[in-house]
Motif scaffolding. Structure first.
Motif, PDB file in Angstrom:
ATOM      1  N   GLU A 173       0.806  -1.219   0.000  1.00  0.00           N
ATOM      2  CA  GLU A 173       0.000   0.000   0.000  1.00  0.00           C
ATOM      3  C   GLU A 173       0.841   1.272   0.000  1.00  0.00           C
ATOM      4  OE1 GLU A 173       0.600  -1.194   4.252  1.00  0.00           O
ATOM      5  OE2 GLU A 173       0.121  -2.196   2.370  1.00  0.00           O
ATOM      6  N   THR A 174       2.126   1.162   0.363  1.00  0.00           N
ATOM      7  CA  THR A 174       2.984   2.347   0.354  1.00  0.00           C
ATOM      8  C   THR A 174       3.215   2.890  -1.061  1.00  0.00           C
ATOM      9  OG1 THR A 174       4.974   0.953   0.321  1.00  0.00           O
ATOM     10  CG2 THR A 174       4.171   1.699   2.471  1.00  0.00           C
ATOM     11  N   LYS A 177       0.772   5.648  -1.106  1.00  0.00           N
ATOM     12  CA  LYS A 177       0.630   6.355   0.168  1.00  0.00           C
ATOM     13  C   LYS A 177       0.425   7.850   0.019  1.00  0.00           C
ATOM     14  CE  LYS A 177       5.656   6.748   0.767  1.00  0.00           C
ATOM     15  NZ  LYS A 177       6.822   6.389   1.607  1.00  0.00           N
ATOM     16  N   ARG A 200      -2.540  -7.112   4.032  1.00  0.00           N
ATOM     17  CA  ARG A 200      -2.571  -5.706   4.417  1.00  0.00           C
ATOM     18  C   ARG A 200      -2.977  -4.819   3.238  1.00  0.00           C
ATOM     19  NH1 ARG A 200       2.108  -2.573   7.927  1.00  0.00           N
ATOM     20  NH2 ARG A 200       1.150  -0.489   7.825  1.00  0.00           N
ATOM     21  N   PHE A 201      -2.453  -5.142   2.057  1.00  0.00           N
ATOM     22  CA  PHE A 201      -2.814  -4.341   0.883  1.00  0.00           C
ATOM     23  C   PHE A 201      -4.287  -4.520   0.547  1.00  0.00           C
ATOM     24  CE2 PHE A 201      -3.610  -3.907  -3.653  1.00  0.00           C
ATOM     25  CZ  PHE A 201      -3.203  -2.590  -3.847  1.00  0.00           C
ATOM     26  N   ASP A 203      -6.718  -5.177   2.532  1.00  0.00           N
ATOM     27  CA  ASP A 203      -7.525  -4.426   3.496  1.00  0.00           C
ATOM     28  C   ASP A 203      -7.495  -2.933   3.179  1.00  0.00           C
ATOM     29  OD1 ASP A 203      -8.100  -6.797   4.730  1.00  0.00           O
ATOM     30  OD2 ASP A 203      -6.699  -6.519   6.398  1.00  0.00           O
ATOM     31  N   TRP A 204      -6.338  -2.438   2.761  1.00  0.00           N
ATOM     32  CA  TRP A 204      -6.225  -1.022   2.398  1.00  0.00           C
ATOM     33  C   TRP A 204      -7.040  -0.725   1.139  1.00  0.00           C
ATOM     34  CZ3 TRP A 204      -4.512   1.072  -2.183  1.00  0.00           C
ATOM     35  CH2 TRP A 204      -4.338   2.466  -2.198  1.00  0.00           C
ATOM     36  N   TYR A 205      -7.043  -1.644   0.188  1.00  0.00           N
ATOM     37  CA  TYR A 205      -7.698  -1.445  -1.099  1.00  0.00           C
ATOM     38  C   TYR A 205      -9.216  -1.504  -0.995  1.00  0.00           C
ATOM     39  CZ  TYR A 205      -8.995  -2.283  -6.003  1.00  0.00           C
ATOM     40  OH  TYR A 205      -9.561  -2.204  -7.250  1.00  0.00           O
TER      41      TYR A 205
END
Length: 237
Positions: A173-174, A177, A200-201, A203-205
């Motif tokens: 996800e960075t 960012k 993690r990505f 969840d961010w997406y």
């Protein structure tokens, strides 16, 4: 009398708003032609055989008023760092379906708003690349064989990014960012490996996901839609 005056004003407005277009599509060209109207604002060079865009090519042919250039489906594999020097009104550039694998920093003019790179073999996006336009808002990179994107590869300020049909298995996800204006991020048809390294990505997406991104692996999640899964489904053995 008033009706005639209104009609004259309407015609004048249409003439002012109409863009001067030079259409050279499917013309067997191997270079940008020199015989075009220097007042041209839109240039269609799609479906030709142009392979190189050397430095100052548009300045040399006196096409400095261009706002849109369409070079779709040529054979371009090289763009000089100063190919578009002097074309200070250029806002939309279509380089889709060429053979571009890399470009020097600065090859894309800093004032371009929409850049179409679909169908070029870019493969990896590294820092200090050609994506340096501070005004760039839409970046199209579908079918570019992209398998890696460095966290500092993308210019800040993007609103739409199309990464469909590449070779991405994981993302961090960075990478996005600093994209505070981003509203659309398209990731469909990549070979996503839905293990714990993607959790993690994913969840961010979630805030961008319209429910069309699917896993390819592991076998138990093949074809599963991200939005129908929970974080606990993204496991590592």
């Amino acid at each position: 009398m008033l009706i005639k005056l209104y009609q004259k004003r309407l015609i004048l407005t249409k003439l002012i708003n109409r863009k001067s277009t030079a259409s050279c599509s499917n013309s067997n060209l191997v270079s940008v032609p020199r015989s075009l109207d220097p007042d041209s604002e839109e240039l269609d060079l799609s479906h030709n055989s142009i392979a190189k865009l050397p430095d100052n090519i548009f300045r040399d042919v006196d096409l400095l008023n261009l706002q849109m250039v369409n070079l779709h489906a040529n054979k371009i594999d090289y763009i000089g760092e100063d190919a578009f020097r002097g074309v200070t009104n250029l806002r939309q550039l279509d380089l889709s379906d060429n053979y571009i694998s890399t470009m020097k920093s600065g090859a894309i003019p800093r004032w371009v708003l929409i850049l179409n790179l679909n169908g070029n073999p870019l493969k990896r996006l590294e820092p200090n690349n050609f994506l340096s336009s501070p005004l760039l808002r839409q970046l199209l990179m579908e079918r570019c064989e992209i398998e890696f994107i460095h966290p500092n590869a993308l210019v800040v300020g993007l609103q739409l990014i199309n990464l469909r049909s590449n070779k991405l298995t994981h993302l961090n996800e960075t990478v996005f960012k600093e994209q505070r204006q981003l509203t659309t991020l398209q990731l469909e048809d990549n070979p996503w490996d839905c293990d714990c390294n993607l959790r993690r990505f994913r969840d961010w997406y979630y805030k961008y996901d319209v429910g069309s991104v699917k896993c390819q692996s592991p076998k138990g999640l093949n074809g599963k839609i991200w939005k129908n899964l929970t974080s606990f489904d993204f496991l590592c053995k």
